[in-house]
Enzyme design. Sequence first.
Site, short mmCIF file in Angstrom:
data_model
loop_
_atom_site.label_atom_id
_atom_site.label_comp_id
_atom_site.label_asym_id
_atom_site.label_seq_id
_atom_site.Cartn_x
_atom_site.Cartn_y
_atom_site.Cartn_z
N GLU A 29 -68.70 60.00 -87.84
CA GLU A 29 -69.81 59.15 -88.32
C GLU A 29 -69.90 57.86 -87.51
O GLU A 29 -70.99 57.35 -87.26
CB GLU A 29 -69.66 58.86 -89.81
CG GLU A 29 -69.57 60.09 -90.71
CD GLU A 29 -70.67 61.11 -90.47
OE1 GLU A 29 -71.78 60.74 -90.04
OE2 GLU A 29 -70.42 62.31 -90.69
N TYR A 49 -73.97 71.22 -83.83
CA TYR A 49 -72.74 70.47 -83.61
C TYR A 49 -71.90 71.11 -82.51
O TYR A 49 -71.55 70.48 -81.51
CB TYR A 49 -71.90 70.42 -84.89
CG TYR A 49 -72.50 69.70 -86.06
CD1 TYR A 49 -71.99 68.48 -86.48
CD2 TYR A 49 -73.55 70.25 -86.79
CE1 TYR A 49 -72.52 67.81 -87.58
CE2 TYR A 49 -74.09 69.60 -87.88
CZ TYR A 49 -73.57 68.38 -88.28
OH TYR A 49 -74.10 67.73 -89.36
#
EC number: 3.4.11.-
Length: 623
Positions: free
Chosen positions: A307, A394
Amino acid sequence: MRRCTKNSRSTNPPRDPNTLSNYNAFRTTHTTVNFDILFEKQKLTGNVMHKLISLTNLEAREVILDSSFLNIHDVKVDGKQSKFELLPRQEPYGSALKIPLAEGVALSKTLDIDITVETTEKCTALQWLTPAQTSTQKHPYMFTQCQAIHARSIFPCQDTPDVKAVIDFNISSPLPVIASGVPVNDVSSSSSKSKNKVYKFHQKVPIPTYLFAMASGEIAEAPIGPRSRVAASPDKLEECKWELEADTEKFMQAIDKIIFPYIWGEYNVLILPPSFPYGGMENPIFTFATPSVISKDRQNVDVIAHELAHSWSGNLVTNASWEHFWLNEGWTTYLERRILAAVHGEPYRHFSAIIGWKALTESVERYGKDHEFTKLVVDLKGKDPDDAFSSVPYEKGFNFLFYLENLIGKDKFDKFIPHYFTKYKEASLDSYEFKSSILSFFSSDSEAHALLTSFDWDKWFYSPGLPPKPDFDTSLVDIVYALAQKWRTASESGFSPSAVDVNGLVANQLVVFLEQVLVFEKPLSAEQSKLMGDKYGLAKSENAEVLNMYFQVGLKAGDKSVIEPTAAFLSSIGRMKYVRPLYRALDKLDRNIAIEVFEKNKSFYHPICRGLVQKDLFGNKGS
């Protein structure tokens, strides 16, 4: 933002197929939201003000904004009352809000639109928790999750990652508020009679609507580094602080060196209640994170590295549409692993990539190797971006960047990284601009340029299925591969397991071991599965990653002793990474129990999670 002349916007169709807004005619530059949080009614009420710039010269005679399940009471254009029309709903994109203009707007001139609005019970971006659903059970809680196209269910907007705006928040609540902006320290009471306070935040860096975020509830804060704080329920604050304070600043210093220094000021983490559907959401200033990060062993903090990396990839440099989602998530996964390499050593990057490759193969197997959603660049016209959410952007994205790194050499690729993030800072781009930027950067390096022009870009962008598998360093997984092999041949070899087998293994190594067991051609017997859980202490683990994999192994083995703890786990966590595969596994073992557990817990889950599990269990019919 597309690198083009302003006049060309009027003739170019929007790049994002998942918005109904006419953002090729007007572009939001500044948004101010003024909301009251009404916990007892479970809604937000207030107004939103957008400053829009005209991208055409007197051509457009209407502003069209995205909206979904909103009650819109009033619209003003440049301070004057305006007519407005909510167009018929177009699933899954909502009901476009059409605001007619008396006359066209000159090129580069601005328009102020003020909309009085309230959310409804059908809002897909808000989750409301009763006091009983929080850990202290004293106060209600509210949080938002706007990615991918859910901001439009909070307020009318140009709900596309191709548009970025500065945001001001003025939020009235009886409980503390956190938002994706920097606090403006003049908290004031709403009125002399009100117990509410107005919490103000300013986000000076232009951001897309999917990064609009708020949370309000019983929230306390503690420092976890020189530029970082953790926020959590007061009873969980100390354990959250302990979990994160050892690594957060290390991660920040590592990525500062890889790209350029962090520009957002603070980097903070909000640990949300357990129904949060993701591992983390990269909301600026405050990452919203799952409580499964708190494993009491500091072994699940890779989520924070991921993050944090979004502060550059995604938040600062953004995919222009969800069709190019790999530009957000592939880059972020690549940078996350570069952080892990800097902190733990290069073998750990490969170890993480091996875990990721396993997740990628599972996604491809689930969709089918020819499925549209297994491509790097996907076609989302008429589709819901949430339906395409998987590990593909991803991990296929990571493997693409890792391939480029190995193709031209790490030293050369490292020079491109800060260039890329500087060139597209505060902008949005698509895959074709990424390609042109790397070719342009290496145009004077004949060797690198020849390599980059000679390989098949279209194959990487548009071929479904798995990409070529890299040659990973397996040093950290060889030991668990060997242990898995002992279990594979246990019935012939007489292998007798003991706790010593897993001494010294970190949680991620246990996860890889269990992943290997899960794909045995001949599953474990129920007796073997129970023996493994007992001998290795797996069922008693406090690490959600380990529990998730162990329960999947047990369910596949038909070990009925894991049904009850699996059901308890599913009632305690709403993270889709765990919830969706466990429901699928439970469904295969005992469909009635799977449905019963879901029906019992569906109001606990976030609407995004609830909707996707319903599709997993019932197809598109719902429950």
